[in-house]
Structures are given as C-alpha cells and as structure tokens.
Design a protein around this motif. Structure first.
Motif, PDB file in Angstrom:
ATOM      1  N   ILE A  30      25.622  -2.781  35.893  1.00 30.02           N
ATOM      2  CA  ILE A  30      26.415  -3.675  36.663  1.00 30.02           C
ATOM      3  C   ILE A  30      28.243  -3.519  36.733  1.00 30.02           C
ATOM      4  O   ILE A  30      29.035  -2.722  35.671  1.00 30.02           O
ATOM      5  CB  ILE A  30      27.035  -5.353  35.539  1.00 30.02           C
ATOM      6  CG1 ILE A  30      25.158  -5.845  35.587  1.00 30.02           C
ATOM      7  CG2 ILE A  30      27.210  -5.637  37.257  1.00 30.02           C
ATOM      8  CD1 ILE A  30      24.752  -6.957  34.555  1.00 30.02           C
ATOM      9  N   ALA A  31      28.659  -3.245  37.487  1.00 35.66           N
ATOM     10  CA  ALA A  31      29.952  -2.811  38.540  1.00 35.66           C
ATOM     11  C   ALA A  31      30.564  -4.227  38.944  1.00 35.66           C
ATOM     12  O   ALA A  31      29.431  -4.875  39.945  1.00 35.66           O
ATOM     13  CB  ALA A  31      30.004  -1.994  39.325  1.00 35.66           C
ATOM     14  N   ASP A 125      35.218   6.288  52.110  1.00 35.81           N
ATOM     15  CA  ASP A 125      34.955   7.427  51.271  1.00 35.81           C
ATOM     16  C   ASP A 125      33.123   7.594  50.824  1.00 35.81           C
ATOM     17  O   ASP A 125      32.898   6.454  50.867  1.00 35.81           O
ATOM     18  CB  ASP A 125      35.299   7.356  50.238  1.00 35.81           C
ATOM     19  CG  ASP A 125      36.648   8.073  49.795  1.00 35.81           C
ATOM     20  OD1 ASP A 125      37.386   8.964  50.996  1.00 35.81           O
ATOM     21  OD2 ASP A 125      37.352   7.788  48.568  1.00 35.81           O
ATOM     22  N   ALA A 126      32.550   7.880  50.840  1.00 34.44           N
ATOM     23  CA  ALA A 126      30.682   8.228  50.449  1.00 34.44           C
ATOM     24  C   ALA A 126      31.032   8.059  49.135  1.00 34.44           C
ATOM     25  O   ALA A 126      31.798   8.107  48.393  1.00 34.44           O
ATOM     26  CB  ALA A 126      30.323  10.096  51.074  1.00 34.44           C
ATOM     27  N   LYS A 127      29.946   7.871  48.593  1.00 37.40           N
ATOM     28  CA  LYS A 127      29.144   7.389  47.552  1.00 37.40           C
ATOM     29  C   LYS A 127      29.440   8.398  46.575  1.00 37.40           C
ATOM     30  O   LYS A 127      29.786   9.945  46.722  1.00 37.40           O
ATOM     31  CB  LYS A 127      27.483   7.903  47.652  1.00 37.40           C
ATOM     32  CG  LYS A 127      26.829   6.053  47.967  1.00 37.40           C
ATOM     33  CD  LYS A 127      25.531   6.603  47.646  1.00 37.40           C
ATOM     34  CE  LYS A 127      25.111   5.152  48.140  1.00 37.40           C
ATOM     35  NZ  LYS A 127      24.612   4.020  47.408  1.00 37.40           N
ATOM     36  N   VAL A 152      28.427   3.771  39.674  1.00 36.54           N
ATOM     37  CA  VAL A 152      28.198   1.975  40.285  1.00 36.54           C
ATOM     38  C   VAL A 152      29.499   1.573  40.428  1.00 36.54           C
ATOM     39  O   VAL A 152      29.741   0.788  41.245  1.00 36.54           O
ATOM     40  CB  VAL A 152      27.833   1.414  39.315  1.00 36.54           C
ATOM     41  CG1 VAL A 152      28.600   1.375  37.592  1.00 36.54           C
ATOM     42  CG2 VAL A 152      26.932  -0.312  39.564  1.00 36.54           C
ATOM     43  N   LEU A 153      30.333   2.197  40.129  1.00 43.94           N
ATOM     44  CA  LEU A 153      31.867   1.402  40.422  1.00 43.94           C
ATOM     45  C   LEU A 153      32.309   2.249  41.434  1.00 43.94           C
ATOM     46  O   LEU A 153      32.477   1.418  42.813  1.00 43.94           O
ATOM     47  CB  LEU A 153      32.946   2.649  39.331  1.00 43.94           C
ATOM     48  CG  LEU A 153      34.248   1.078  38.911  1.00 43.94           C
ATOM     49  CD1 LEU A 153      33.777  -0.021  38.681  1.00 43.94           C
ATOM     50  CD2 LEU A 153      34.714   2.219  37.511  1.00 43.94           C
ATOM     51  N   SER A 154      31.795   2.931  41.553  1.00 44.31           N
ATOM     52  CA  SER A 154      32.028   3.879  43.043  1.00 44.31           C
ATOM     53  C   SER A 154      30.995   2.772  44.471  1.00 44.31           C
ATOM     54  O   SER A 154      32.121   2.248  45.366  1.00 44.31           O
ATOM     55  CB  SER A 154      31.922   5.600  43.926  1.00 44.31           C
ATOM     56  OG  SER A 154      30.523   5.011  44.495  1.00 44.31           O
ATOM     57  N   LYS A 157      33.170  -0.397  45.234  1.00 49.27           N
ATOM     58  CA  LYS A 157      34.009  -0.269  46.112  1.00 49.27           C
ATOM     59  C   LYS A 157      34.093  -0.066  47.604  1.00 49.27           C
ATOM     60  O   LYS A 157      34.869  -0.664  47.932  1.00 49.27           O
ATOM     61  CB  LYS A 157      34.692   0.986  45.106  1.00 49.27           C
ATOM     62  CG  LYS A 157      35.787   0.763  43.832  1.00 49.27           C
ATOM     63  CD  LYS A 157      35.926   2.268  43.978  1.00 49.27           C
ATOM     64  CE  LYS A 157      36.725   1.991  41.511  1.00 49.27           C
ATOM     65  NZ  LYS A 157      37.355   3.825  41.758  1.00 49.27           N
ATOM     66  N   ILE A 158      33.161   0.392  47.301  1.00 48.90           N
ATOM     67  CA  ILE A 158      32.799   0.781  48.943  1.00 48.90           C
ATOM     68  C   ILE A 158      32.098  -0.891  49.663  1.00 48.90           C
ATOM     69  O   ILE A 158      32.732  -1.303  50.526  1.00 48.90           O
ATOM     70  CB  ILE A 158      31.652   1.263  48.985  1.00 48.90           C
ATOM     71  CG1 ILE A 158      31.984   3.310  48.948  1.00 48.90           C
ATOM     72  CG2 ILE A 158      30.747   1.434  50.197  1.00 48.90           C
ATOM     73  CD1 ILE A 158      30.463   3.839  48.364  1.00 48.90           C
ATOM     74  N   THR A 159      31.616  -1.596  48.808  1.00 52.25           N
ATOM     75  CA  THR A 159      31.307  -2.932  48.729  1.00 52.25           C
ATOM     76  C   THR A 159      32.506  -3.765  49.141  1.00 52.25           C
ATOM     77  O   THR A 159      32.326  -4.515  50.255  1.00 52.25           O
ATOM     78  CB  THR A 159      30.438  -4.030  47.861  1.00 52.25           C
ATOM     79  OG1 THR A 159      29.106  -2.676  47.410  1.00 52.25           O
ATOM     80  CG2 THR A 159      30.204  -4.643  48.454  1.00 52.25           C
TER      81      THR A 159
END
Length: 172
Positions: A30-31, A125-127, A152-154, A157-159
């Motif tokens: 979970i991030a 940034d992409a995944k 999951v942290l990346s 961050k995208i979300t």
C-alpha cells in the motif's frame, strides 16, 4: 490555529495485490502520499499493513479525501474485504473516495485508459522501470519487497500528479 484542524486532508493511495479477488488474493503493498509525506507499506504481514494504513487515515478523519485511480471498483473494496478478513477496524469512507479514472471518464466505467497512459498524456514520468501489475506479483513472490515498494510508490506519485492536474483544470 483551530481552522487547521478542520482542513481537508487529501490522501492519494494505491495498492498492489496477488490477484483480482479480495476474497482469494491478498494485498502485498500500500502506498500513500499526503501532506504527511509519502510512504510504501510493504509487509509479509497483511494485517499489520492494513492496521498501519487505517491508523494513518484515522489521524485526520473525518476530514479526509481518499484519492485513487480505479479505486472505487478495485482498491477500496480490496482494503475493506481484507480488513474484514483480519478483523482490522476500518473507517466509513463512503462519500470520501475520489476515483480519478471515473472523474476523467465522466463516470463511464467502460472507457479505457490506464494509469500510465494518463501519465504520458500529461507528461508525467512513466511507471517505475516499466513494471506492470504482473511484475508486482513477481516481485512479491520473489521477496523483492524494496523493489515492490519503489514500484507502488511510483504509482502513487503518478496518481498524485493526475490529481493535481485534475484540480488545476477544475475537475475537482
């Protein structure tokens, strides 16, 4: 300042799982990203991870908004069912969840569009390392928990970046 106590806390979140069924599969990571900072919860002990997540949400409850991508139909039910399994106390999140995928599709659940596609659309940034959900399962199964945490942290961050853009353009 007493107003500070009533300020809405936005918590972006994302989960990774071993599969698509909250009854038969489990949460592996979970991030979260909020004004408290960002963190990836990656534990072999699913119950502990869920307790940590709900404790974090509880800090500012009821003045919270949970922001996710495809979270209304996936992440939130997964968190609730797995918490139910382990006897972990949850919070009533009805009316507190914002699903960015539903916002962007204007409620059309049949509209296609993945997190990384929306990220590319607005220049994020992409995944992480180009990983997908299948890679997340592989990382879990091979006990590469730090790498799973980075993945999951990346995603969260995208979300958060998609959330910020949706706010900027008046969707939220």
């Amino acid at each position: 300042d007493w107003m500070e106590a009533y300020k809405m806390e936005t918590i972006c979140f994302d989960i990774e799982t071993t599969g698509l069924s909250p009854v038969n599969d489990r949460i592996t990571a979970i991030a979260v990203k909020s004004s408290y900072g960002e963190d990836a919860l990656v534990e072999k002990d699913e119950k502990l991870m869920l307790e940590q997540f709900w404790d974090m949400v509880r800090r500012k409850y009821p003045y919270i908004r949970l922001i996710g991508f495809n979270c209304a139909s996936f992440d939130v039910p997964f968190l609730l069912v797995r918490s139910f399994k382990h006897g972990v106390r949850v919070l009533d999140v009805r009316g507190k969840v914002i699903d960015l995928r539903l916002i962007l599709s204007h409620g059309n659940s049949y509209q296609h569009g993945k997190l990384d596609e929306y990220a590319k659309l607005i220049g994020l940034d992409a995944k992480y390392k180009g990983y997908t959900g299948a890679d997340a399962v592989r990382l879990w199964e091979s006990a590469q928990l730090n790498e799973l945490g980075e993945y999951v942290l990346s995603d969260v961050k995208i979300t958060y970046g998609i959330y910020e853009r949706a706010r900027e353009v008046g969707m939220l």
